[in-house]
Design an enzyme around this catalytic site. Structure first.
Site, PDB file in Angstrom:
ATOM      1  N   HIS A  79      27.936  30.918  44.447  1.00 21.50           N
ATOM      2  CA  HIS A  79      28.850  31.011  43.316  1.00 21.50           C
ATOM      3  C   HIS A  79      30.080  30.165  43.596  1.00 21.50           C
ATOM      4  O   HIS A  79      30.593  30.156  44.706  1.00 21.50           O
ATOM      5  CB  HIS A  79      29.277  32.469  43.095  1.00 21.50           C
ATOM      6  N   ASP A 158      31.985  43.932  33.327  1.00 22.94           N
ATOM      7  CA  ASP A 158      32.692  42.685  33.648  1.00 22.94           C
ATOM      8  C   ASP A 158      32.858  41.833  32.394  1.00 22.94           C
ATOM      9  O   ASP A 158      33.892  41.197  32.189  1.00 22.94           O
ATOM     10  CB  ASP A 158      31.937  41.890  34.723  1.00 22.94           C
ATOM     11  N   ARG A 165      40.760  39.953  29.988  1.00 21.63           N
ATOM     12  CA  ARG A 165      41.631  39.227  30.936  1.00 21.63           C
ATOM     13  C   ARG A 165      41.948  37.835  30.402  1.00 21.63           C
ATOM     14  O   ARG A 165      43.065  37.344  30.539  1.00 21.63           O
ATOM     15  CB  ARG A 165      40.925  39.109  32.297  1.00 21.63           C
ATOM     16  N   SER A 180      34.996  40.913  39.895  1.00 23.13           N
ATOM     17  CA  SER A 180      34.198  40.292  38.849  1.00 23.13           C
ATOM     18  C   SER A 180      33.045  39.502  39.457  1.00 23.13           C
ATOM     19  O   SER A 180      31.877  39.656  39.064  1.00 23.13           O
ATOM     20  CB  SER A 180      35.118  39.391  38.014  1.00 23.13           C
ATOM     21  N   LYS A 184      28.735  40.933  40.188  1.00 19.33           N
ATOM     22  CA  LYS A 184      27.592  40.223  39.598  1.00 19.33           C
ATOM     23  C   LYS A 184      26.640  39.727  40.685  1.00 19.33           C
ATOM     24  O   LYS A 184      25.429  39.769  40.536  1.00 19.33           O
ATOM     25  CB  LYS A 184      28.086  39.060  38.733  1.00 19.33           C
TER      26      LYS A 184
HETATM   27  N1  URA Z   1      34.368  33.795  37.726  1.00 16.07           N
HETATM   28  C1  URA Z   1      34.030  35.075  37.407  1.00 16.07           C
HETATM   29  O1  URA Z   1      32.870  35.379  37.208  1.00 16.07           O
HETATM   30  N2  URA Z   1      35.011  35.985  37.329  1.00 16.07           N
HETATM   31  C2  URA Z   1      36.300  35.696  37.556  1.00 16.07           C
HETATM   32  O2  URA Z   1      37.144  36.580  37.477  1.00 16.07           O
HETATM   33  C3  URA Z   1      36.634  34.374  37.874  1.00 16.07           C
HETATM   34  C4  URA Z   1      35.645  33.425  37.961  1.00 16.07           C
END
Ligand code: URA
Length: 406
Positions: A79, A158, A165, A180, A184
């Protein structure tokens, strides 16, 4: 305790318990806590922070809001915390999968100025970004690599918190970003996870100190769930690759898979090596040799083709706009910097991303930078090619301020 007590407790810099966080966030998911109350709590968290305990609790609450994936073998994932010209997935995934390390990845779309893997993949005609749970599992069994958009049931909490947010000035909170992303990653079922933390003007995380803190937290969260997590920190002051825009970025990734050397390749090799090192239990240096070999011998490119065609994509049908104009230098000098954020803003204006929720992305537009920092430039040299949907787009001098030359 009610929601007001919880907001006030965080406003007063006190640590919230699991139960209090559950009451607030699960209550928001169920519609019992209102947008204005959650915005207020998110702002208190953004200003006063959260402890590691609170962050672990909130990650758990996020994970339990949806379904978790489970594979019959160990799979990897990566990620990036968001960047400009970041197309590492298209290089890292086939490198590791070509070494029989499965990668099962659920990706997102563009967010603000940062590009999204799913939007980029949609520039390949036919590519199926939505896979059912069964199709996702089957593809991992069959070829060891699948990249699809996030299922509706992957951490639904999320999704709604992120949307809030985004419009309440609370995207830059380190604990909230950690919850967040890690919720995931953990719910997607990976055993080996690499988080590429982008730092700089074009990134969500602006300073090295914040990046170090973030790194230690995502590792702690991963360890809590028995996951192996490695982090790398890379600069996002400048775009990661010389192409910005959906189809252009796919084409650039293909060039790297076919042997081109650039920073995109370096960062991709770094990420891949950490995954390979964890999965094979070898040193990162040895894993780097294997990753480079996968590129050199063409096995990574072969795996890339297999992946894209298995998911329905036709690589020969990728289109970039044939309306291109040259951005020329109006001075002689040396390139001091290339602004990631200005490249992102321009590509957004060209139509490569969304400004309003209902905008339709034009996959064929974008920017190709022809020079790097440190290059000597003469007046009238071409600095970049700008791919547009029509030449009448009203671009100002400000829009085209991508390079600092002196
Ligand atoms: N990517 C995400 O999935 N969440 C965040 O808060 C920031 C970047």
């Amino acid at each position: 305790m009610n929601i007001l007590d919880i907001i006030i407790k965080k406003k007063n810099k006190k640590e919230l318990t699991y139960e209090e966080l559950f009451m607030a966030f699960n209550g928001y998911h169920k519609g019992e806590v209102k947008d204005y109350q959650m915005s207020s709590l998110l702002m208190a968290i953004t200003i006063n922070g959260m402890t590691l305990n609170e962050t672990l609790s909130l990650t758990d609450i996020f994970i339990k809001s949806g379904n978790a994936y489970q594979f019959n073998k160990k799979v990897s994932d990566k990620h990036s915390t968001g960047g400009v010209g970041d197309s590492t997935t298209f290089i890292v995934a086939p490198i590791v999968a070509s070494m029989n390390i499965p990668m099962a990845k659920m990706s997102g779309r563009s967010l603000g100025y940062t590009g999204g893997t799913i939007d980029k993949l949609e520039s390949i005609p036919g590519y199926k970004t939505v896979l059912s749970e069964e199709e996702f599992y089957n593809q991992i069994d069959k070829i060891g690599l699948a990249v699809c958009s996030q299922s509706e049931m992957l951490v639904p909490l999320d999704k709604i918190i992120y949307a809030l947010r985004d419009v309440s000035g609370t995207t830059e909170s380190i604990p909230l970003i950690a919850c967040s992303i890690m919720s995931k990653k953990i719910a997607s079922g990976a055993s080996y996870i690499v988080i590429d933390i982008k730092v700089g003007s074009g990134a969500l995380i602006k300073t090295r100190e914040e990046a170090d803190l973030f790194a230690s937290w995502v590792i702690s969260i991963g360890n809590h769930y028995n996951k192996k997590v490695k982090t790398i920190i890379t600069s996002m002051d400048e775009p990661l690759s010389s192409s910005i825009g959906n189809a252009l970025e796919i084409l650039e990734a293909i060039e790297v898979l076919k042997g081109k050397n650039n920073r995109l390749k370096e960062v991709s090799i770094e990420i891949a090596s950490h995954i390979v090192s964890m999965a094979k239990g070898i040193s990162v240096d040895d894993a780097k040799i294997l990753s480079n070999n996968a590129l050199k011998k063409g096995s990574a490119y072969k795996m890339f083709e297999k992946w894209i065609t298995t998911q329905g994509g036709n690589l020969n049908a990728i289109k970039i706009s044939n309306k291109v104009f040259s951005l020329k230098s109006n001075v002689t000098g040396m390139i001091k910097s290339i602004s990631a954020i200005n490249c992102a803003k321009l590509s957004l204006k060209l139509g490569a991303g969304k400004i309003n929720k209902d905008d339709i992305i034009d996959h064929s537009v974008g920017i190709k930078l022809l020079h790097q920092v440190g290059d000597k430039i003469n007046k009238d040299d071409i600095l970049a090619e700008i791919y547009v949907k029509d030449f009448n787009l009203n671009l100002t001098e400000e829009d085209l301020k991508l390079f600092v030359i002196n």
